[in-house]
Enzyme design. Structure first.
Site, mmCIF file in Angstrom:
data_model
loop_
_atom_site.group_PDB
_atom_site.id
_atom_site.type_symbol
_atom_site.label_atom_id
_atom_site.label_comp_id
_atom_site.label_asym_id
_atom_site.label_seq_id
_atom_site.Cartn_x
_atom_site.Cartn_y
_atom_site.Cartn_z
ATOM 1 N N ASN A 17 10.997 6.622 -8.477
ATOM 2 C CA ASN A 17 10.418 5.381 -7.944
ATOM 3 C C ASN A 17 9.207 4.954 -8.769
ATOM 4 O OD1 ASN A 17 11.742 4.212 -5.419
ATOM 5 N ND2 ASN A 17 11.802 6.427 -5.057
ATOM 6 N N ARG A 68 -7.286 19.534 4.537
ATOM 7 C CA ARG A 68 -6.687 18.231 4.269
ATOM 8 C C ARG A 68 -7.779 17.174 4.071
ATOM 9 N NH1 ARG A 68 -1.704 16.788 4.787
ATOM 10 N NH2 ARG A 68 -1.193 18.611 6.011
ATOM 11 N N ARG A 94 2.960 14.651 1.226
ATOM 12 C CA ARG A 94 1.844 15.111 2.056
ATOM 13 C C ARG A 94 1.533 14.067 3.118
ATOM 14 N NH1 ARG A 94 -1.584 19.076 0.956
ATOM 15 N NH2 ARG A 94 -3.385 17.968 1.805
ATOM 16 N N ASN A 110 4.622 2.772 1.317
ATOM 17 C CA ASN A 110 5.490 3.932 1.101
ATOM 18 C C ASN A 110 6.936 3.458 0.978
ATOM 19 O OD1 ASN A 110 6.239 6.717 0.965
ATOM 20 N ND2 ASN A 110 6.878 6.612 3.122
ATOM 21 N N HIS A 112 10.836 4.716 1.791
ATOM 22 C CA HIS A 112 11.509 5.721 2.625
ATOM 23 C C HIS A 112 13.012 5.494 2.550
ATOM 24 C CE1 HIS A 112 11.709 8.624 5.943
ATOM 25 N NE2 HIS A 112 12.693 7.880 6.399
ATOM 26 N N ALA A 176 18.850 1.508 -4.397
ATOM 27 C CA ALA A 176 18.255 0.425 -3.595
ATOM 28 C C ALA A 176 16.734 0.557 -3.580
ATOM 29 C CB ALA A 176 18.810 0.464 -2.173
ATOM 30 N N GLU A 177 16.242 1.793 -3.472
ATOM 31 C CA GLU A 177 14.787 2.016 -3.500
ATOM 32 C C GLU A 177 14.179 1.428 -4.762
ATOM 33 O OE1 GLU A 177 13.453 6.059 -2.640
ATOM 34 O OE2 GLU A 177 15.414 6.492 -1.793
HETATM 35 C C1 GRF Z 1 12.578 9.049 -2.566
HETATM 36 O O1 GRF Z 1 13.827 9.155 -1.951
HETATM 37 C C2 GRF Z 1 11.582 8.384 -1.647
HETATM 38 O O2 GRF Z 1 12.169 7.413 -0.842
HETATM 39 C C3 GRF Z 1 11.104 9.531 -0.812
HETATM 40 O O3 GRF Z 1 11.013 10.605 -1.708
HETATM 41 C C4 GRF Z 1 11.930 10.410 -2.777
HETATM 42 C C5 GRF Z 1 11.137 10.466 -4.040
HETATM 43 O O4 GRF Z 1 11.947 10.378 -5.193
HETATM 44 N N1 GRF Z 1 9.867 9.193 -0.143
HETATM 45 P P1 GRF Z 1 11.303 10.087 -6.600
HETATM 46 O O5 GRF Z 1 10.247 11.158 -6.836
HETATM 47 O O6 GRF Z 1 10.709 8.720 -6.586
HETATM 48 O O7 GRF Z 1 12.424 10.208 -7.581
#
Ligand code: GRF
Length: 206
Positions: A17, A68, A94, A110, A112, A176-177
């Protein structure tokens, strides 16, 4: 020319990502500059991606911190020192403390891998596959103190296909992400949007 808006990306692992964000910045789809990439894990694959793009990297190893709160205070300081306006979590494994969320109130996104509010928490593609849903997808949302529960900025649906395994579903969700995260960051940075309750209302031009 105005200076591009400064984002900070937090990672823990492979960083695909992050790569989609770096690519969108490089080819002009996303008007932003990645000011820093911070990993809580030394050796995270994503660090090499940032270095290849000429972006500053920082490892803040969570194991070196007492609590934390102490860890998150250091994160806030590092992001602040680089004048980061928007924090983008990209596989950052985290939970953020209330103090961190307050420091960047309304300025943390974020990604997800499910159609929230379905399947928050860990391994969402497996949860969706195992549950037997016929449509899953990806969600970009603001981060608040709830678990994967902040206001939703963008989603893309991904149908579950006959013969899918949770891994093949996860791979299509990941595509899709990579489409929606840079788009959502751009929409948020452009401004003109508002929240109506927890509903994200984009600017009229988006
Ligand atoms: C992705 O699936 C994201 O949606 C989730 O953790 C994964 C991270 O993948 N929060 P990358 O490190 O971006 O390849």
């Amino acid at each position: 020319m105005t200076e591009p808006r400064r984002i900070g990306v937090l990672i823990s692992g492979r960083g695909t990502n992050l790569q989609s964000i770096l690519d969108a910045v490089a080819d002009g789809r996303l008007a932003a500059s990645v000011a820093v990439v911070i990993s809580n894990r030394p050796g995270a694959e994503g660090l090499a991606r940032a270095e290849a793009a000429g972006v500053e990297t920082l490892v803040l190893d969570h194991r070196a911190h007492r609590s934390r709160e102490a860890y998150d205070a250091e994160l806030v300081e590092a992001l602040g020192a680089r004048r980061v306006e928007l924090v983008c979590l990209a596989g950052f494994m985290r939970i953020l403390s209330p103090a961190f969320i307050a420091a960047f109130q309304g300025r943390i996104l974020n990604i997800h891998p499910s159609l929230l509010p379905a399947f928050p928490g860990v391994n969402p593609p497996y949860q969706a596959w195992e549950h037997g849903v016929t449509i899953s997808g990806a969600t970009v949302h603001f981060v608040d103190e709830s678990l994967d529960g902040g206001p939703i900025v963008r989603q893309e649906a991904v149908p579950v296909q006959q013969g899918d395994t949770s891994d093949s579903l996860a791979a299509r969700i990941l595509e899709a992400e990579h489409r929606i995260y840079p788009e959502a960051i751009g929409v948020v940075l452009k401004g003109g949007w508002r929240l109506d309750g927890r509903r994200f209302i984009p600017a009229a031009r988006d």
